[in-house]
Write a protein that holds these residues in place. Structure first.
Motif, PDB file in Angstrom:
ATOM      1  N   LEU A 109       0.924  -1.445  -0.235  1.00  7.48           N
ATOM      2  CA  LEU A 109       0.077   0.068  -0.374  1.00  7.48           C
ATOM      3  C   LEU A 109       0.243   1.386  -0.283  1.00  7.48           C
ATOM      4  CD1 LEU A 109      -2.603   1.251   0.587  1.00  7.48           C
ATOM      5  CD2 LEU A 109      -3.082   1.359   2.942  1.00  7.48           C
ATOM      6  N   LYS A 110       0.774   2.060  -1.252  1.00  7.96           N
ATOM      7  CA  LYS A 110       1.438   3.457  -1.155  1.00  7.96           C
ATOM      8  C   LYS A 110       1.008   4.170  -1.098  1.00  7.96           C
ATOM      9  CE  LYS A 110       4.510   1.074  -4.751  1.00  7.96           C
ATOM     10  NZ  LYS A 110       3.038  -0.712  -4.578  1.00  7.96           N
ATOM     11  N   ILE A 111       1.407   5.621   0.190  1.00  3.85           N
ATOM     12  CA  ILE A 111       1.368   6.651   0.701  1.00  3.85           C
ATOM     13  C   ILE A 111       1.427   7.777   0.465  1.00  3.85           C
ATOM     14  CG2 ILE A 111      -0.477   7.365   2.972  1.00  3.85           C
ATOM     15  CD1 ILE A 111      -1.172   4.359   3.436  1.00  3.85           C
ATOM     16  N   PHE A 112       1.143   8.900   0.439  1.00  3.73           N
ATOM     17  CA  PHE A 112       1.744   9.707   0.806  1.00  3.73           C
ATOM     18  C   PHE A 112       0.024  10.452   1.635  1.00  3.73           C
ATOM     19  CE2 PHE A 112       1.270  14.790  -0.156  1.00  3.73           C
ATOM     20  CZ  PHE A 112       2.856  15.198  -0.023  1.00  3.73           C
ATOM     21  N   TRP A 113       1.142  10.882   2.765  1.00  7.96           N
ATOM     22  CA  TRP A 113       0.603  11.464   4.210  1.00  7.96           C
ATOM     23  C   TRP A 113       1.170  12.611   4.245  1.00  7.96           C
ATOM     24  CZ3 TRP A 113      -1.120   7.752   8.359  1.00  7.96           C
ATOM     25  CH2 TRP A 113      -1.871   8.101   8.897  1.00  7.96           C
ATOM     26  N   ASP A 140      -1.727   4.779  -3.883  1.00 13.17           N
ATOM     27  CA  ASP A 140      -3.328   3.954  -3.630  1.00 13.17           C
ATOM     28  C   ASP A 140      -4.111   4.899  -3.194  1.00 13.17           C
ATOM     29  OD1 ASP A 140      -2.890   1.545  -4.548  1.00 13.17           O
ATOM     30  OD2 ASP A 140      -0.787   1.461  -3.248  1.00 13.17           O
ATOM     31  N   LEU A 141      -3.116   5.917  -2.310  1.00 12.84           N
ATOM     32  CA  LEU A 141      -3.545   6.677  -0.634  1.00 12.84           C
ATOM     33  C   LEU A 141      -3.433   8.395  -0.718  1.00 12.84           C
ATOM     34  CD1 LEU A 141      -6.502   6.868   0.822  1.00 12.84           C
ATOM     35  CD2 LEU A 141      -5.083   5.474   1.971  1.00 12.84           C
ATOM     36  N   VAL A 142      -4.010   9.552  -0.738  1.00 15.32           N
ATOM     37  CA  VAL A 142      -3.228  10.414  -0.360  1.00 15.32           C
ATOM     38  C   VAL A 142      -4.141  10.093   1.116  1.00 15.32           C
ATOM     39  CG1 VAL A 142      -3.211  12.422  -0.120  1.00 15.32           C
ATOM     40  CG2 VAL A 142      -2.984  11.548  -1.914  1.00 15.32           C
ATOM     41  N   ARG A 162      -7.450   8.263  -4.288  1.00 17.55           N
ATOM     42  CA  ARG A 162      -8.540   8.376  -2.725  1.00 17.55           C
ATOM     43  C   ARG A 162      -7.393   9.370  -1.888  1.00 17.55           C
ATOM     44  NH1 ARG A 162     -10.264   3.527   1.777  1.00 17.55           N
ATOM     45  NH2 ARG A 162     -12.363   5.396   1.564  1.00 17.55           N
ATOM     46  N   CYS A 163      -8.605  10.443  -1.106  1.00 14.94           N
ATOM     47  CA  CYS A 163      -7.277  11.559  -0.146  1.00 14.94           C
ATOM     48  C   CYS A 163      -8.629  11.031   0.691  1.00 14.94           C
ATOM     49  CB  CYS A 163      -7.321  13.201  -0.881  1.00 14.94           C
ATOM     50  SG  CYS A 163      -7.681  13.859   0.215  1.00 14.94           S
ATOM     51  N   VAL A 164      -8.257  10.839   1.981  1.00 15.82           N
ATOM     52  CA  VAL A 164      -9.022  10.954   3.368  1.00 15.82           C
ATOM     53  C   VAL A 164      -8.361  11.589   4.170  1.00 15.82           C
ATOM     54  CG1 VAL A 164     -10.256   9.497   4.794  1.00 15.82           C
ATOM     55  CG2 VAL A 164      -9.812   8.556   3.032  1.00 15.82           C
ATOM     56  N   PRO A 165      -8.580  12.998   4.778  1.00 13.09           N
ATOM     57  CA  PRO A 165      -8.684  13.402   6.172  1.00 13.09           C
ATOM     58  C   PRO A 165      -8.075  12.718   6.996  1.00 13.09           C
ATOM     59  CG  PRO A 165     -10.275  15.102   5.094  1.00 13.09           C
ATOM     60  CD  PRO A 165      -9.951  13.998   4.095  1.00 13.09           C
TER      61      PRO A 165
END
Length: 362
Positions: A109-113, A140-142, A162-165
């Motif tokens: 799972l590759k994420i930029f936070w 995959d996800l921000v 996809r972006c989730v706060p």
């Protein structure tokens, strides 16, 4: 599941406002069974100003601020099921993103936070060829420190899948009620580093009211303010270590939150200080920004000021008894709804949903 997390610093809050956020979330994720390694560069003298030692719930790897060292630690992302690159690491961020995600295993799972979404988005809009902008569709996800629907829409428009706060919160083990400390005695206190996109707001919301209220005591904490001209009734205490944040928040009659320009304009971006102060039972005054009511109820759990005149009027009329009542209501609200355990439960759900989709595809 193993997490490889590349961020600014876990062990030092020195010029590193994300430290509390990282610590609270990662500790809560560790309690849910995640095994984590946090990779941080030795830059900005942060290692000389550590305020915690590496915790037992997270392995910390400190690497030299060189490209060779960066590439070595980036290769370690291949060992993890979840790979996270945060914004604002502070050394070769674009290269780090490329190296980390290239080394990650295909099923990871590759994420930029993003811990400063309004500023990052402003940079991406100004640069169509920005490396992060090019990489968004492959991630995959921000996840973001905050920002609400405006940030989600912006990231999706730029190509994010996809972006989730994931809003910051309070860690009751770190930020809690303590006895008052005479070092921090004041009617109104503000804690924040001196930054170009906040200084004018500090002048308007804090220094101007102080100049108007010569019979009140004001307290300023944070790095970078030593050469700033201050009214005579403002005491400056410099950098305040994390271990002293509770006393800094619990001692004054009220504490002030002042958002940076970009976060105030975007809204839905409560600063870490909001939850730290509430977790210590402080009476909080915050500058006005859209979305505050999602976290604390204005007039009952937090006082909201539109400008410095509002701050001055609030300080003229705020009694110690009313301040204690507001602080108590805020304290109960954040413990009931806004702890890092609450945030980690949301992150855990997101991670596990994605893992189930990968397993189903296989």
């Amino acid at each position: 599941m193993r997490i490889a997390f590349y961020g600014s610093s876990l062990v030092s809050a020195y010029w590193n406002g994300a430290a509390t956020y990282y610590r609270g979330l990662l500790r809560a994720l560790a309690a849910r069974g995640y095994q984590m390694t946090f990779y941080e560069p030795d830059v900005y003298d942060r290692q000389k100003h550590r305020d915690i030692e590496p915790p037992d719930w997270c392995r910390v790897v400190v690497y030299e601020g060189t490209v060779a060292a960066l590439k070595r630690v980036a290769a370690a992302s291949a060992e993890a099921e979840i790979v996270i690159k945060a914004s604002g690491v502070g050394f070769e961020d674009d290269l780090l993103l490329e190296e980390v995600m290239s080394a990650a295993r295909p099923a990871a799972l590759k994420i930029f936070w993003d811990v400063d979404a309004p500023a990052t988005l402003q940079e991406l809009r100004a640069s169509p060829d920005h490396p992060l902008r090019r990489a968004l569709s492959s991630l995959d996800l921000v996840l973001t420190y905050g920002g609400g629907d405006p940030v989600v829409r912006s990231y999706r428009a730029l190509g994010a899948r996809r972006c989730v706060p994931i809003y910051n919160a309070v860690d009751p083990q770190t930020h809690h009620r303590v006895a008052e400390d005479s070092r921090f005695a004041a009617d109104l206190a503000f804690l924040g580093n001196r930054l170009p996109d906040r200084e004018a707001r500090v002048e308007a919301f804090f220094l101007a009211p102080a100049a108007q209220l010569g019979n009140r005591r004001f307290l300023l904490g944070g790095a970078g303010w030593r050469d700033k001209p201050l009214p005579a009734n403002v005491a400056y205490v410099g950098h305040v270590p994390t271990a002293d944040h509770n006393a800094f928040n619990a001692t004054p009659r009220a504490v002030l939150n002042i958002s940076r320009d970009s976060m105030a304009e975007n809204g839905f971006s409560p600063a870490t200080r909001v939850f730290e102060a509430a977790g210590a039972g402080a009476c909080l005054i915050t500058d006005a920004w859209e979305g505050i009511e999602l976290f604390l109820k204005p007039g009952e759990e937090v006082l909201v000021a539109r400008d410095g005149r509002d701050v001055a009027e609030l300080m003229r009329t705020l009694t110690a008894e009313v301040a204690r009542e507001i602080g108590e209501r805020a304290f109960q609200r954040v413990l009931g709804e806004h702890t890092y355990a609450h945030r980690a439960a949301e992150v855990d759900r997101i991670f596990r949903e994605r893992s189930r989709r990968v397993e189903a595809a296989e």
